[in-house]
Motif scaffolding. Sequence first.
Motif, PDB file in Angstrom:
ATOM      1  N   LYS A  56       0.834  -1.200   0.000  1.00  0.00           N
ATOM      2  CA  LYS A  56       0.000   0.000   0.000  1.00  0.00           C
ATOM      3  C   LYS A  56       0.870   1.252   0.000  1.00  0.00           C
ATOM      4  O   LYS A  56       0.607   2.217  -0.734  1.00  0.00           O
ATOM      5  CB  LYS A  56      -0.909  -0.010   1.225  1.00  0.00           C
ATOM      6  N   THR A  59       2.282   1.832  -3.361  1.00  0.00           N
ATOM      7  CA  THR A  59       1.258   2.417  -4.247  1.00  0.00           C
ATOM      8  C   THR A  59       1.140   3.916  -4.023  1.00  0.00           C
ATOM      9  O   THR A  59       1.056   4.699  -4.985  1.00  0.00           O
ATOM     10  CB  THR A  59      -0.104   1.736  -4.004  1.00  0.00           C
ATOM     11  N   LYS A  62       4.126   5.588  -5.639  1.00  0.00           N
ATOM     12  CA  LYS A  62       4.017   5.624  -7.099  1.00  0.00           C
ATOM     13  C   LYS A  62       3.122   6.771  -7.550  1.00  0.00           C
ATOM     14  O   LYS A  62       3.397   7.451  -8.540  1.00  0.00           O
ATOM     15  CB  LYS A  62       3.445   4.295  -7.619  1.00  0.00           C
TER      16      LYS A  62
END
Length: 280
Positions: A56, A59, A62
């Motif tokens: 998570k 993510t 990113k």
Amino acid sequence: MVLYKLLSVTDLTTNTVDVISLTDIGSTGKKIETLGVPVRALNMRGGIGNLLLVLKLATWLKRSKPDIIQTWMYHADLLGGIAAKFAGGIPLAWGIHNSNLNPALSKRSTIWTAKLCAMFSHWLPSKIVCVSDGARNAHEAIGYSAEKMTLIPNGIDTAAFKPNRDCRISVRQELGIGRNTILIGLIARFDPQKDHHSFIKAAKLLSSFYPKAHFLLCGDGIDWENENLVSWIDNEGLRRCFHLLGLRDDIPRLTAALDIASSSSFGESFSLTLGEAMAC
């Protein structure tokens, strides 16, 4: 609180900053939010579920695409480093403030995480920032990459931390003690590494020579609702001369009021609070 201090003097009009906590937002996170800096929390609690939270985190990284990531403390260094790699190899700087990894004094999980960091230090971070030679030497000794180490000592804001007689008077008025009362302080959150118990034992010894001395403690978890802390004070019969102030926003004022600033921590590589006290 160090992060809050850094962000409070950062030009947030030209620098975009995000803060991510492995655990909860906490009181410091709420203070950081008042600066206009977004704070997110992964709410890690231990166990296998943390692996999913690392994904998570990757993510989030990113999506935000930071130019650089800085992590502090061993668990954040390790997990943040892995997430940074998953997010595309974002440049990462680890921060090291500790200089004592004695198994008798540190948690087993902390020791093992530090050892894992030593193994991965040759691959995960771009730089490893230490606040003292003691921190650098201690971590090189357990296998941290010496080539990536760089020394950046703690800085002291001498515009905020400076001698101030008015602070000495006003703090004693707040505490209800005389202007000439000796005031000895320990500014630190409640944490095993800060070793408040030893400070209280030392206060007992000192009180036998200076019975009119008073002792000021402040920081996260430092209040009369802390059963462990209060029991240590009461066991030494020192309640009458101890002042537990909790988390404060006026640390420069309190520091300037002290006759003696102290540290009972067994792991500080460069005590920021003592440096700030020296400026006062």
